[in-house]
Design an enzyme around this catalytic site. Structure first.
Site, PDB file in Angstrom:
ATOM      1  CB  THR A  68      -1.025   0.056   1.201  1.00  0.00           C
ATOM      2  OG1 THR A  68      -1.860   1.271   0.899  1.00  0.00           O
ATOM      3  CG2 THR A  68      -0.400   0.012   2.617  1.00  0.00           C
ATOM      4  CE  LYS A  72      -2.185   0.643  -3.242  1.00  0.00           C
ATOM      5  NZ  LYS A  72      -3.440   1.062  -3.570  1.00  0.00           N
ATOM      6  CG  ASP A 108      -6.330  -0.932  -5.201  1.00  0.00           C
ATOM      7  OD1 ASP A 108      -6.850  -1.489  -4.648  1.00  0.00           O
ATOM      8  OD2 ASP A 108      -5.091  -0.297  -5.369  1.00  0.00           O
ATOM      9  CB  VAL A 157      -6.513  20.052 -16.849  1.00  0.00           C
ATOM     10  CG1 VAL A 157      -7.212  19.359 -18.334  1.00  0.00           C
ATOM     11  CG2 VAL A 157      -7.489  20.888 -16.057  1.00  0.00           C
ATOM     12  CG  MET A 193     -10.685   9.932   3.425  1.00  0.00           C
ATOM     13  SD  MET A 193      -9.303   9.391   2.499  1.00  0.00           S
ATOM     14  CE  MET A 193      -8.078  10.405   3.150  1.00  0.00           C
ATOM     15  N   GLY A 238     -17.635   2.843  -0.903  1.00  0.00           N
ATOM     16  CA  GLY A 238     -16.047   2.429  -1.151  1.00  0.00           C
ATOM     17  C   GLY A 238     -15.686   1.295  -0.277  1.00  0.00           C
TER      18      GLY A 238
END
Ligand code: NAP
Length: 272
Positions: A68, A72, A108, A157, A193, A238
């Protein structure tokens, strides 16, 4: 539900990350091992020097690891092989030790797709991803494989543009959200979150006639999910992605079907 006694033949699995103190992985994997009476044990390791830790997997013959934040991407450099989708995504969250060969996977991606496919057939559906970070990459490649029509919108962007060029899909900034009419909207940003639970990536008025999936799982029901429900939208928490990706890891390490309900109920209990 009691764990098998730890013996000289107990297989060790672990999660490597930093920070790691709040990981729910030891709780759910140990419960799942015990439920199926498998002689496995799961520990959490706070890892700073990843290359040394991967040498440790080989030296101590760990059966599998979950990888994690923040490891990763880097972990890919130290493995013997990386499965095709994980290679495209450019990130590994699961390692299997196959008789000394370390193979990288990305659950994932498949975890998110499993959660989505419980609600919707993705082929030809307009899927809008908010965010272009690591989780967005994993989900976007899964959506592409399933034949969804993808749009990626991100605060920065340029990051959306880079990901969209790999996927040959639409992209833009967050201000463009309301010029689209998605069948499914997926929040992959950390907006909402804990502790910033009042944040939301789109206006409530936009949340109409679509499936809304928020990959944030703490809190269990984010503001985005609550407002989508108030507007009559179907939703995916989630938690579903988290539990499915963990179940897929379990299956990779043990070759056994994971007790999904048990894993889900433990996460719900822990986060409620
Ligand atoms: P990441 O690589 O750091 O990406 C974060 C994304 O959030 C970027 O697109 C970033 O935009 C955007 N973002 C952050 N703050 C923002 C703000 N204030 N306004 C607008 N956009 C903002 O993180 P990640 O690994 O993809 O993880 C993202 C979230 O998914 C985390 O909350 C994580 O806990 C969750 N997650 C859940 C699961 C699960 O199993 N349910 C799995 C993985 C991750 P910029 O590019 O502009 O910075």
């Amino acid at each position: 539900m009691s764990h098998s006694p730890i013996t000289a033949s107990t297989a060790l699995c672990a999660i490597l990350g930093n920070p790691i103190e709040h990981s729910l992985s030891p709780l759910i994997h140990n419960a799942a091992f015990a439920h199926l009476k498998l002689n496995y044990v799961f520990l959490a390791f706070k890892v700073v020097h990843l290359q040394e830790a991967v040498k440790g997997i080989r030296a101590l013959n760990l059966k599998g690891v979950s990888v994690t934040i923040p490891h990763k991407v880097e972990v890919m450099d130290y493995l013997d092989d990386v499965e095709k989708v994980a290679q495209k995504i450019g990130a590994v969250n699961t390692v299997l030790n196959q008789e000394g060969r370390l193979i990288g996977h990305n659950t994932d991606c498949s975890g998110a797709i499993r959660a989505l496919e419980e609600k919707i057939a993705l082929k030809g559906k307009k899927a809008m991803l908010i965010g272009a970070g690591g989780a967005a990459r994993a989900i976007a490649f899964g959506l592409k494989e399933k034949g969804a029509d993808i749009t990626i919108l991100n605060r920065t962007v340029k990051k959306a543009e880079i990901l969209a060029s790999e996927l040959e899909c639409h992209y833009g900034g967050l201000a463009r959200v309301e010029s689209f009419t998605p069948d499914v909207l997926i929040n992959t940003t950390s907006l909402g979150m804990y502790p910033e639970v009042d944040d939301i990536p789109v206006r409530k008025e936009f949340l109409k006639d679509m499936l809304v999936f928020d990959i944030v799982y703490n809190p269990l029901k984010t503001r985005l999910i609550k407002e989508a429900e108030q507007n009559g939208c179907d939703t995916i928490l989630g938690l579903e992605m988290f539990v499915h990706q963990a179940a897929l890891q379990f299956e990779i390490w043990t070759g056994r079907e994971a007790p999904l309900e048990l894993m889900r109920s433990l996460v719900v209990e822990e986060l409620s």
